[in-house]
Every structure is written in structure tokens, then in C-alpha cells.
Write an enzyme that holds these catalytic residues in place. Structure first.
Site, PDB file in Angstrom:
ATOM      1  N   GLY A  29     -58.189  15.011 -25.528  1.00  0.00           N
ATOM      2  CA  GLY A  29     -58.179  16.247 -26.284  1.00  0.00           C
ATOM      3  C   GLY A  29     -57.184  15.970 -27.682  1.00  0.00           C
ATOM      4  O   GLY A  29     -57.150  14.693 -27.761  1.00  0.00           O
TER       5      GLY A  29
ATOM      6  N   GLU B   5     -56.316  10.527 -23.681  1.00  0.00           N
ATOM      7  CA  GLU B   5     -57.283  10.005 -24.673  1.00  0.00           C
ATOM      8  C   GLU B   5     -57.188  11.014 -25.778  1.00  0.00           C
ATOM      9  O   GLU B   5     -57.694  12.246 -25.595  1.00  0.00           O
ATOM     10  CB  GLU B   5     -58.551   9.748 -24.224  1.00  0.00           C
ATOM     11  CG  GLU B   5     -59.499   8.907 -25.311  1.00  0.00           C
ATOM     12  CD  GLU B   5     -60.237   9.809 -26.284  1.00  0.00           C
ATOM     13  OE1 GLU B   5     -59.871   9.835 -27.284  1.00  0.00           O
ATOM     14  OE2 GLU B   5     -61.232  10.292 -25.890  1.00  0.00           O
TER      15      GLU B   5
ATOM     16  N   GLY C 203     -51.912  16.577 -25.979  1.00  0.00           N
ATOM     17  CA  GLY C 203     -51.638  15.507 -25.128  1.00  0.00           C
ATOM     18  C   GLY C 203     -50.005  15.404 -25.126  1.00  0.00           C
ATOM     19  O   GLY C 203     -49.427  14.937 -23.988  1.00  0.00           O
TER      20      GLY C 203
ATOM     21  N   ASN D 259     -66.025  18.166 -26.645  1.00  0.00           N
ATOM     22  CA  ASN D 259     -67.037  17.601 -27.747  1.00  0.00           C
ATOM     23  C   ASN D 259     -67.929  16.586 -26.707  1.00  0.00           C
ATOM     24  O   ASN D 259     -69.211  16.653 -27.307  1.00  0.00           O
ATOM     25  CB  ASN D 259     -66.197  16.785 -28.459  1.00  0.00           C
ATOM     26  CG  ASN D 259     -65.246  15.807 -27.802  1.00  0.00           C
ATOM     27  OD1 ASN D 259     -64.696  15.874 -26.883  1.00  0.00           O
ATOM     28  ND2 ASN D 259     -65.304  14.528 -28.648  1.00  0.00           N
TER      29      ASN D 259
ATOM     30  N   CYS E  18     -63.822  11.453 -31.185  1.00  0.00           N
ATOM     31  CA  CYS E  18     -62.450  10.886 -31.747  1.00  0.00           C
ATOM     32  C   CYS E  18     -62.716   9.607 -32.293  1.00  0.00           C
ATOM     33  O   CYS E  18     -61.967   9.086 -32.871  1.00  0.00           O
ATOM     34  CB  CYS E  18     -61.630  10.835 -30.290  1.00  0.00           C
ATOM     35  SG  CYS E  18     -61.128  12.228 -29.751  1.00  0.00           S
TER      36      CYS E  18
ATOM     37  N   GLU F 196     -59.232   3.976 -19.884  1.00  0.00           N
ATOM     38  CA  GLU F 196     -60.433   4.455 -18.904  1.00  0.00           C
ATOM     39  C   GLU F 196     -61.459   3.513 -18.851  1.00  0.00           C
ATOM     40  O   GLU F 196     -61.588   2.588 -19.709  1.00  0.00           O
ATOM     41  CB  GLU F 196     -60.823   5.972 -19.431  1.00  0.00           C
ATOM     42  CG  GLU F 196     -59.763   6.850 -19.123  1.00  0.00           C
ATOM     43  CD  GLU F 196     -60.230   8.347 -19.849  1.00  0.00           C
ATOM     44  OE1 GLU F 196     -60.635   9.318 -18.972  1.00  0.00           O
ATOM     45  OE2 GLU F 196     -60.406   8.533 -21.074  1.00  0.00           O
TER      46      GLU F 196
END
Length: 462
Positions: A216, A238, A221, A140, A272, A441
Site C-alpha cells: 500500500g 511493498e 507502511g 489495485n 506501484c 517477495e
């Protein structure tokens, strides 16, 4: 990521333009054996990189940033073709890679330890690189999210193996070429295109990979976290989101309604952080909908290479069918327009009068679809906002500063914006609560996430 990877898989992937469905490239798929060889090369390169003077590492990262800047338009156009992003978005994304490399380079010489007062001697800490880091990037936002892991990992003295998504490897491959042209050591930053259940799994399970950075779905995850646990492997995850956009009656309703569409339509909703649950105080609900309707219908959907376009296509036919499954045509309260013919197009869509347990309310659709839900008071807004397994992002609109702070403290999400929909800055932390992920992050602490802390005590006693 099944227990046994398929034995018969294509050795190359065709890359499609999502706006036209035309094949624009064919990219070889990395095998498990090739992953193993890449890890060995990366480990050797990392030892040399970590031994280099910090100033030299910083200088090379700045040269990498300058190379990205010199090729910004090329990278943006490539992103438009492979991901269907609008040209304006793609230019921002390439610029974000450049800026993040510059920002990370500035941290190389400030990655300092501490001197801790102790009895009988001197105690110091060192921050040392992990070794080889694998970054598994999504489709994305292929460029910026790849850089979110790559830039600080390199700055902290690690080697990076980047596995891009199967559908969007082209910008990653070009970035690796630019890194070499800028003077980064060979094999320090390698791109390994391929399938998640082959190349991705090999990286997750490889004992020579010290950390996995994955962006993802929550489902994948969880699998990565479980597989990595067998080697006590570090992870930053994430994952998904179902972010609220909370509009109180005392807000600037005209502005809140005008800005709401692109909070869930940017990148065709494949974000997201998309504010797909619009929670509006009941006394302002009718007025908000009255203003939202023309705002949604005015969004320009079309050729992503056209500067006037605000929303492009979905990434693939599979994603298009997934989004369609959430929105029977007779349910849409507001529907915009989208091109007909080739391409993976879905129109901007708003749902109302939807039950609280409806999948459109509870599940991450990852498309240009939002639901509008009324609430009564502050506590009701907080209850609805937190009624989800996710906790990545969100917005709230109010003129009351006290309310803004109370609600921000009460909403369980990692990134909140007041009277704004801005979620991401390379200089501030980003990550989620609950099933939206693990770790953070970006921001000033990004480099330390790619280090080990070593404690050394030196006795001064005679």
C-alpha cells in the site's frame, strides 16, 4: 491508522463496480474482537498444519492451485466487477494466483536447513514457521498481491489471515472458499474484510500475529512499521513508486514509444511499478514525443468486460478526484479519451514542460498520467532517475549492453528491465529500495521470509 479507531463505523461495506458505480455486494466488516477470535483459531490450525508431512502440505497447495484453475474465469469476472480491471488483466491475475500456489508448493519439501562444520560436534540449522501471518492486501491488484504473501506463508507451515482492501474483498473471499474445497484445514486461511484502522490495526497490534505483509502507501507502511515495532514484529512492506522509463537516443525509438503508454496506463496507472516518469535523451526527445502522441491516443478505454478494452476506470471517486488534482486541463500535452457518464473515468494523459519539483513529477499519482522529461547524457539520466524518495522499479532502453549494465547498477531501484517494462515474475524477487519498502517477495527465497532459523549443536565428544 489513527491512535484511536473511530467508535461509530458501519458494520458492513458496500462494494461498487467502478465502471458503473452500481452496488454489487455488501460485505460485513470485521471487528477487533473478531480479529482476536480469528487469531486464536488460526494459531490452533497452524500447529496442526506445521505438524503435517511436507508432502501432504505440498499436495494440498497443488489442489488449491487446481481449484483456482478450475474457477479462473469466475475469479477473473469477479475481479472485473469489483476492481474495474480489464478482462485480459483479470485472467492473468487469476492465473498468477494459480501459478504462485504451484510454485510455492514446489518449495515445501526443499525448505531445508544447513549442516555447518564446527569443532567438537555437529551443527545443523532448521527453518521453522513463524506461526500466524497477516497479509494486508491492496485494492489495485487484489488477487495476485494477496497470493504473493499467502502462498509462500502457507507453504512454509504458517497460518494466514488475509485482510483485503475495503473496496475489493470479493475475490479474496472466493479464494478462501476454494481453499476449503481443495482440502486445506479449516481456519488455516481466513479472510477478514474490514477497515484498515479497525481490522488492519488489530492485526498489526495483535501479539499472536508474528508477521505483517503489507502492500500500500508509504504513509500507511510507516505507521504499520512503527506499530509493529512495539512487539518487534516482522514486516514485509511493498510501498509506493515513481518509476522512471529511461530512453536513450541509441534505443529503438519506435518500439520504446509504442510500448511506453501501457507502461503507465496498465490498470489505469494504479500500479506501484508504473513508469510515470519518462526520461528521454534530448537528441531523441522530439521524435519520441511525435511517436508517443498517437500511441497514447490509440489506447482503448472503456468497458473492462470487453476483450478489446486496454484500460478501465479508476477504483473510486476519491481516487478520481485525487488524480484530477494533479492535472489541470490546460496542462495536458497529450490526452486520450475516456467514457462519459457513470464510472470513475480519467483519460490517458501526458505532461511535458513540467518543473522538476512539480508534484506531478515527484509524487505518486496512481492514475493514468505520465510526465516526459529530457536529459542530456548518461549521468544526467541517472541523476534524474534517482531524484525521488522511491525506488521500486524502472526501465531503460538502449542498444548498448555496457550502458544497460552501468545504468542498471547506478539506478537505485529493486526491479529494473532493459528494453522491456516487465517488473513481476513469481519466480524472481520483487521489492523496493528507499521508501518503496522493506524486504522481498516472490522468487526462490520467498518461503524463507516466513521462517525462523533455529541453530542446533550436537556434541560428539566422549
Amino acid at each position: 491508522m489513527p491512535d484511536q479507531p473511530p467508535a461509530d463505523r458501519p458494520s458492513a461495506h458496500q462494494i461498487l463496480n467502478p465502471a458503473t458505480e452500481e452496488v454489487i455486494a455488501t460485505v460485513p466488516a470485521t471487528s477487533a474482537a473478531e480479529v482476536d477470535a480469528a487469531v486464536a483459531r488460526a494459531a490452533a490450525a497452524q500447529r496442526r498444519w506445521a505438524a503435517a508431512a511436507p508432502a501432504d502440505r505440498a499436495r494440498l497447495l497443488r489442489r488449491f492451485a487446481a481449484a483456482v484453475d478450475d474457477h479462473l474465469e469466475e475469479l477473473a469476472r469477479l475481479e472485473v466487477r469489483e476492481a474495474g480491471h480489464t478482462l485480459g488483466n483479470a485472467r492473468w491475475e487469476a492465473g498468477n494466483v494459480r501459478d504462485l500456489l504451484d510454485y510455492a508448493a514446489g518449495g515445501v519439501e526443499r525448505l531445508t536447513g544447513r549442516q555447518i562444520p564446527v569443532a567438537g560436534g555437529l551443527d545443523i540449522t532448521l527453518l521453522e514457521p513463524l506461526g500466524v501471518v497477516a497479509v494486508i492486501a491492496p485494492w489495485n491488484f487484489p488477487m495476485p498481491i494477496a497470493a504473493w504473501g499467502t502462498a509462500p506463508a502457507l507453504a512454509a507451515g504458517n497460518a494466514v489471515l488475509l485482510k483485503p482492501a475495503e473496496t475489493t474483498p470479493l475475490t479474496a473471499l472466493r479464494l478462501a472458499e476454494l481453499a476449503l474445497e481443495a482440502g486445506l484445514p479449516e481456519h488455516l486461511f481466513q479472510v477478514l474484510p474490514g477497515a484498515g484502522d479497525i481490522a488492519g490495526r488489530a492485526l498489526v497490534e495483535h501479539p499472536g500475529v508474528a508477521k505483517i505483509v503489507f502492500t500500500g502507501s508509504t504513509r500507511v507502511g510507516k505507521e504499520i512499521m512503527a506499530r509493529g515495532a512495539r512487539l518487534v514484529k516482522r514486516v514485509t512492506l511493498e510501498l509506493g513508486g515513481k518509476s522512471p522509463n529511461i530512453v536513450f537516443a541509441d534505443a529503438d525509438i519506435e518500439r520504446a514509444a509504442a510500448e511506453a503508454p501501457m507502461a503507465f496506463l496498465d490498470n489505469a496507472g494504479q500500479d506501484c511499478c508504473a513508469r510515470t516518469r519518462i526520461l528521454v535523451q534530448r537528441t531523441a526527445y522530439d521524435r519520441f514525443l511525435e511517436l508517443l502522441t498517437p500511441a497514447v491516443r490509440s489506447v482503448v478505454v472503456g468497458d473492462p468486460a470487453d476483450d478489446r478494452t486496454q484500460m478501465g476506470p479508476l477504483i473510486s471517486r476519491a481516487q478520481l478526484e485525487r488524480v484530477r488534482g494533479y492535472v489541470p486541463e490546460d496542462r495536458a500535452a497529450v490526452r486520450g479519451t475516456a467514457p462519459e457518464g457513470p464510472g470513475f473515468w480519467f483519460p490517458p494523459t501526458v505532461l511535458t514542460d513540467v518543473a522538476a519539483d512539480d508534484p506531478a513529477v515527484t509524487e505518486e499519482i496512481f492514475g493514468p498520467v505520465a510526465v516526459v522529461v529530457p536529459f542530456d547524457d548518461e549521468q544526467d539520466a541517472i541523476r534524474l532517475a534517482n531524484d525521488t524518495e522511491y525506488g521500486l522499479s524502472g526501465s531503460l532502453w538502449t542498444r548498448d549492453l555496457g550502458r544497460a549494465l552501468r545504468v542498471s547498477r547506478a539506478v537505485a531501484a529493486g526491479n529494473l528491465s532493459v528494453n522491456s517494462h516487465s517488473s513481476v515474475r513469481y519466480s524472481t524477487p520483487f521489492g523496493g529500495y528507499k521508501q518503496s519498502g522493506v524486504g522481498r517477495e516472490l522468487g526462490p527465497d520467498a518461503l524463507t521470509a516466513f521462517t525462523e532459523t533455529k541453530n542446533i549443536f550436537i556434541s560428539t565428544e566422549a
